[in-house]
Design a protein around this motif. Structure first.
Motif, short mmCIF file in Angstrom:
data_model
loop_
_atom_site.label_atom_id
_atom_site.label_comp_id
_atom_site.label_asym_id
_atom_site.label_seq_id
_atom_site.Cartn_x
_atom_site.Cartn_y
_atom_site.Cartn_z
N TYR A 147 1.09 -1.05 -0.12
CA TYR A 147 -0.48 0.01 -0.17
C TYR A 147 1.09 0.99 -0.17
O TYR A 147 1.17 0.73 0.01
CB TYR A 147 -1.45 -0.26 1.25
N PRO A 148 0.47 2.00 -0.36
CA PRO A 148 1.19 3.54 0.08
C PRO A 148 1.49 4.45 1.19
O PRO A 148 0.80 4.41 1.98
CB PRO A 148 0.03 4.59 -0.88
N PRO A 149 3.12 4.26 0.96
CA PRO A 149 3.93 4.64 -0.13
C PRO A 149 4.38 2.94 -0.30
O PRO A 149 5.37 2.58 -0.72
CB PRO A 149 4.92 5.69 0.68
N ARG A 150 3.99 1.95 1.20
CA ARG A 150 4.94 0.76 1.54
C ARG A 150 4.27 -0.64 -0.01
O ARG A 150 4.15 -1.14 0.55
CB ARG A 150 4.96 0.45 2.96
N TYR A 151 4.42 0.23 -0.91
CA TYR A 151 4.42 -1.09 -1.47
C TYR A 151 5.69 -2.52 -1.69
O TYR A 151 6.66 -2.37 -0.94
CB TYR A 151 4.61 -0.46 -3.20
N ASN A 152 4.73 -4.26 -2.39
CA ASN A 152 5.42 -5.06 -2.39
C ASN A 152 7.00 -4.18 -3.01
O ASN A 152 6.99 -3.23 -4.38
CB ASN A 152 4.85 -6.05 -2.89
N PRO A 153 8.64 -5.06 -2.28
CA PRO A 153 9.38 -4.86 -3.50
C PRO A 153 9.41 -4.96 -5.05
O PRO A 153 9.62 -4.19 -5.55
CB PRO A 153 10.45 -5.47 -2.64
N PRO A 193 1.77 3.92 -13.65
CA PRO A 193 0.45 4.08 -12.82
C PRO A 193 -0.10 4.20 -13.60
O PRO A 193 -0.96 4.95 -14.10
CB PRO A 193 1.04 4.94 -11.83
N PRO A 194 -1.42 3.45 -13.18
CA PRO A 194 -2.92 3.43 -12.86
C PRO A 194 -3.30 5.17 -12.20
O PRO A 194 -3.10 5.16 -11.33
CB PRO A 194 -3.41 2.15 -12.50
N ASP A 195 -4.76 4.71 -12.76
CA ASP A 195 -5.91 5.29 -12.16
C ASP A 195 -5.62 4.99 -10.64
O ASP A 195 -6.31 5.59 -9.45
CB ASP A 195 -6.46 5.65 -12.73
N MET A 196 -6.46 3.71 -10.47
CA MET A 196 -6.60 3.00 -9.58
C MET A 196 -6.19 1.87 -9.15
O MET A 196 -6.08 0.86 -10.20
CB MET A 196 -8.68 2.56 -9.16
N MET A 237 -7.16 4.93 0.37
CA MET A 237 -6.15 5.84 0.04
C MET A 237 -6.04 6.26 -1.23
O MET A 237 -5.86 5.76 -2.11
CB MET A 237 -4.98 5.59 1.06
N ARG A 238 -5.50 7.88 -1.49
CA ARG A 238 -4.61 8.60 -2.69
C ARG A 238 -3.30 8.19 -2.04
O ARG A 238 -2.50 8.15 -0.93
CB ARG A 238 -4.61 10.48 -3.17
N ASP A 239 -2.26 8.15 -3.37
CA ASP A 239 -0.59 7.69 -3.42
C ASP A 239 -0.07 9.64 -4.38
O ASP A 239 -0.88 9.29 -5.52
CB ASP A 239 -0.44 7.01 -4.05
N PRO A 240 -0.29 10.43 -3.73
CA PRO A 240 0.04 11.85 -4.88
C PRO A 240 1.63 11.95 -5.18
O PRO A 240 1.53 12.47 -5.82
CB PRO A 240 -0.13 13.29 -3.14
#
Length: 167
Positions: free
Chosen positions: A84-90, A100-103, A115-118
Motif C-alpha cells: 500500500y502507499p508508500p509501502r508497496y511490495n518491492p 501507474p494506473p488510476d486505481m 487512500m490516494r498516492d500523491p
C-alpha cells in the motif's frame, strides 16, 4: 458501472454478498479466493479476479496474478499482494512507478484501506479488507462503488458481520 469489490474469502462466501452486489454490473475479487467461491460469483455476475497466495492450481488456471484493464476510462490494476502507499511490495513498486494506473486494488493484508498516492499520479489505492472467516481481521468487509466517466463515486464499505458469525 457499479462495482462490487471483495477479497480474501478463503473458501467462505457469505450469502449477504449476493444481496449487497445485486445492483452491481461486475464483481472484482482481489485474491485468496479459495474453493467454492468463484463459480457462484460467476453465475451471479461477470467477475474479474486474480489469484492469491492460498489459491490452488484450479484458481490459478482460471485467474491471472494481475488484471490490468480499463473501466469507464479509468485504468485499473488489480493484484493480490501489492502493499500500500508508500509501502508497496518491492516487486510491485518499480512496475507501478513505470506505469501507474488510476486505481490500484489488492488484498492479502485483510486490512481495509482506501487512500490516494500523491507520488504516483494521485492513484486511488483500495484494499477491501477480508470477506472470509480466516485471518486476524475481526469484521468481514466488502466494498461497492460506481465508476462513471473516469470518476469514482458513491464508495461504500459494507460490513458483513463478525468473522466468526456465518449468519
Amino acid at each position: 458501472m457499479r462495482i462490487g469489490l471483495i477479497s480474501d474469502t478463503h473458501s467462505h462466501l457469505d450469502p449477504k454478498v449476493f444481496d449487497h452486489f445485486e445492483e452491481c454490473d461486475e464483481i472484482w475479487h482481489a485474491g485468496d479466493i479459495g474453493s467454492g467461491v468463484l463459480e457462484p460469483l460467476q453465475e451471479f455476475k461477470p467477475v474479474k479476479a486474480v489469484f492469491g497466495n492460498i489459491d490452488d492450481k484450479s484458481i490459478r488456471a482460471a485467474c491471472p496474478e494481475h488484471q490490468k484493464f480499463e473501466c469507464e476510462g479509468l485504468q485499473v490494476w488489480m493484484t493480490h499482494i501489492g502493499g500500500y502507499p508508500p509501502r508497496y511490495n518491492p516487486t510491485m513498486r518499480p512496475l507501478l512507478q513505470q506505469d501507474p494506473p488510476d486505481m490500484f486494488i489488492c488484498g492479502h493484508s485483510h486490512i481495509l484501506k482506501v487512500m490516494r498516492d500523491p507520488k504516483l499520479n494521485n492513484l486511488i489505492f483500495i484494499n477491501p479488507g477480508a470477506a472470509g472467516i480466516h485471518g486476524f481481521h475481526q469484521v468481514k468487509t466488502i466494498m461497492r462503488f460506481d465508476i462513471e466517466e473516469k470518476t469514482v463515486k458513491n464508495m461504500q464499505v459494507i460490513e458483513l458481520g463478525k468473522k466468526g458469525k456465518i449468519k
